[in-house]
Scaffold this motif. Structure first.
Motif, PDB file in Angstrom:
ATOM      1  N   ASP A   1     -11.651   4.865  -0.679  1.00  0.00           N
ATOM      2  CA  ASP A   1     -11.267   3.404  -0.679  1.00  0.00           C
ATOM      3  C   ASP A   1     -12.545   2.677  -0.878  1.00  0.00           C
ATOM      4  O   ASP A   1     -13.325   2.424   0.281  1.00  0.00           O
TER       5      ASP A   1
ATOM      6  N   LEU B   1      -6.906  -1.670   3.464  1.00  0.00           N
ATOM      7  CA  LEU B   1      -5.677  -1.445   2.695  1.00  0.00           C
ATOM      8  C   LEU B   1      -6.336  -1.087   1.094  1.00  0.00           C
ATOM      9  O   LEU B   1      -7.152  -1.796   0.618  1.00  0.00           O
ATOM     10  N   PRO B   2      -5.977   0.203   0.807  1.00  0.00           N
ATOM     11  CA  PRO B   2      -4.860   0.969   1.126  1.00  0.00           C
ATOM     12  C   PRO B   2      -5.250   2.134   2.242  1.00  0.00           C
ATOM     13  O   PRO B   2      -4.547   2.579   2.676  1.00  0.00           O
TER      14      PRO B   2
ATOM     15  N   ARG C   1      -8.346  -1.727  -4.049  1.00  0.00           N
ATOM     16  CA  ARG C   1      -7.097  -2.611  -4.035  1.00  0.00           C
ATOM     17  C   ARG C   1      -7.693  -4.108  -4.374  1.00  0.00           C
ATOM     18  O   ARG C   1      -8.396  -4.462  -3.445  1.00  0.00           O
TER      19      ARG C   1
ATOM     20  N   SER D   1       0.673  -1.310   0.026  1.00  0.00           N
ATOM     21  CA  SER D   1       0.050   0.144   0.138  1.00  0.00           C
ATOM     22  C   SER D   1       0.942   1.309   0.022  1.00  0.00           C
ATOM     23  O   SER D   1       0.487   2.372  -0.636  1.00  0.00           O
TER      24      SER D   1
END
Length: 217
Positions: A80, A87-88, A148, A65
């Protein structure tokens, strides 16, 4: 559960951050380690990540990350999507305390964990939402929307495009370059840039895919 050797893990993280040319303070390294300790502890019960060994978590989660952090230069308000164990999102929020990071996931146990991390680490710059991203209405749209390994690129863009500020961009974190996915982007979106990442200690391909509105020039 694999042993959590904090000093050893801290050395790996500090060296990795140096290789990535990231200027992280001791306090930020400490926060990242506190986050890793929580992730490791909660993972035993909630199965937040398939990675069980804290040493592998440093490389595959934290440094993976952190390698993307420079791509967020200039961003002030980030979302996110499918944040999972943070993550991230959590890593970005620690590395860039000047940036506001919102995280969204449909799985309540994951957002409960993120809320706990926010409280224990005192991260005032994060917000956590439990819902589908299609249903999220944000008072202020986002400069950057990231994910991600969340979904096919077309779905990622279709589901969250309503939340992107005019002139903003998507940054998708992927492993092997997803050329077929890139070719299936919906009309009105194009890949503006592809960046290969070198993650310290990780012998695997990592790519950032930057997606913007408008047709390819």
């Amino acid at each position: 559960m694999a042993a959590f050797h904090r000093d050893e893990l801290t050395r790996t993280l500090t060296e990795g951050a140096r290789v990535l040319s990231l200027d992280l303070s001791d306090a930020q390294i400490g926060q990242l380690m506190d986050y890793l300790a929580l992730l490791s502890k909660w993972n035993a019960v909630y199965n937040l990540t398939a990675v069980r060994d804290p040493a592998q978590m440093v490389t595959q989660h934290l440094l993976d990350s952190l390698a993307a952090v420079p791509a967020f230069t200039g961003a002030r308000n980030v979302l996110d999507v499918g944040a999972g164990g943070g993550l991230p999102g959590i890593v970005l929020a620690i590395a860039r305390p000047d940036m506001r990071v919102s995280m969204i996931d449909t799985v309540h146990k994951k957002t409960a964990f993120l809320t706990q991390v926010k409280a224990e680490l005192g991260l005032a710059n994060i917000a956590v939402h439990t819902m589908r991203v299609e249903q999220l209405q944000a008072p202020e749209k986002f400069d950057v929307i990231t994910s991600r390994a969340f979904a096919e690129l077309a779905d990622f863009v279709n589901w969250s495009g309503h939340l992107l500020k005019a002139g903003g961009r998507f940054i998708a974190m992927k492993g092997v370059l997803p050329e077929e996915e890139m070719a299936r982007l919906p009309a009105g979106w194009h890949v503006a840039q592809v960046q290969a990442l070198q993650v310290p200690g990780l012998n695997a391909e990592r790519h950032l895919i930057f997606i913007e509105a408008g047709e390819q020039a």
